[in-house]
Design an enzyme around this catalytic site. Structure first.
Site, mmCIF file in Angstrom:
data_model
loop_
_atom_site.group_PDB
_atom_site.id
_atom_site.type_symbol
_atom_site.label_atom_id
_atom_site.label_comp_id
_atom_site.label_asym_id
_atom_site.label_seq_id
_atom_site.Cartn_x
_atom_site.Cartn_y
_atom_site.Cartn_z
ATOM 1 N N VAL A 147 38.772 41.374 44.237
ATOM 2 C CA VAL A 147 38.843 41.963 45.576
ATOM 3 C C VAL A 147 40.206 42.623 45.780
ATOM 4 O O VAL A 147 41.229 42.075 45.363
ATOM 5 C CB VAL A 147 38.653 40.864 46.655
ATOM 6 C CG1 VAL A 147 38.761 41.437 48.056
ATOM 7 C CG2 VAL A 147 37.321 40.148 46.463
ATOM 8 N N CYS A 148 40.220 43.787 46.440
ATOM 9 C CA CYS A 148 41.460 44.422 46.889
ATOM 10 C C CYS A 148 41.185 45.107 48.220
ATOM 11 O O CYS A 148 40.232 44.772 48.910
ATOM 12 C CB CYS A 148 42.028 45.379 45.841
ATOM 13 S SG CYS A 148 41.102 46.906 45.645
ATOM 14 N N ARG A 149 42.010 46.070 48.596
ATOM 15 C CA ARG A 149 41.834 46.734 49.894
ATOM 16 C C ARG A 149 40.608 47.630 49.908
ATOM 17 O O ARG A 149 39.787 47.574 50.804
ATOM 18 C CB ARG A 149 43.084 47.552 50.244
ATOM 19 C CG ARG A 149 43.043 48.132 51.650
ATOM 20 C CD ARG A 149 44.277 48.965 51.948
ATOM 21 N NE ARG A 149 44.232 50.253 51.268
ATOM 22 C CZ ARG A 149 43.622 51.340 51.746
ATOM 23 N NH1 ARG A 149 43.003 51.307 52.897
ATOM 24 N NH2 ARG A 149 43.627 52.462 51.065
#
Length: 98
Positions: A62-64
């Site tokens: 997961v990231c932005r």
């Protein structure tokens, strides 16, 4: 590269499934809001901390927005990990945050 939508991740969590989520954003981004019970390993530290991961477990990165987590997914796949990128990242997340 395998991908999963934020909505699919949210539904699996709400159904009681225990997922191995790794947030590769920077510390300030994670402190501003993250998925509960997520493991935090900033992308820049991934190569130094991948020894903490278990190749027998599947991971969701997961990231932005999905870009950095895509890089992390590609990187870990190269070392034999079972990893999936959460497409759209936290920008697409509508579930609970801490």
């Amino acid at each position: 590269m395998k991908e999963i939508t934020a909505k699919e991740v949210q539904q699996r969590i709400e159904n009681g499934e225990k997922l191995n989520l790794i947030d590769v954003r920077e510390v300030d981004e994670v402190q501003a809001g993250h998925i509960p019970d997520i493991m935090h390993i900033p992308l820049g530290l991934l190569e130094f901390r991948m020894h903490e991961l278990d190749k027998a477990k599947p991971y969701i990165m997961v990231c932005r927005s999905g870009g950095r987590s895509g890089q992390a997914t590609h990187y870990l796949q190269g070392y034999g990990f079972d990893v999936t990128n959460m497409a759209g990242g936290m920008l697409s997340w509508e579930g609970k945050v801490e």
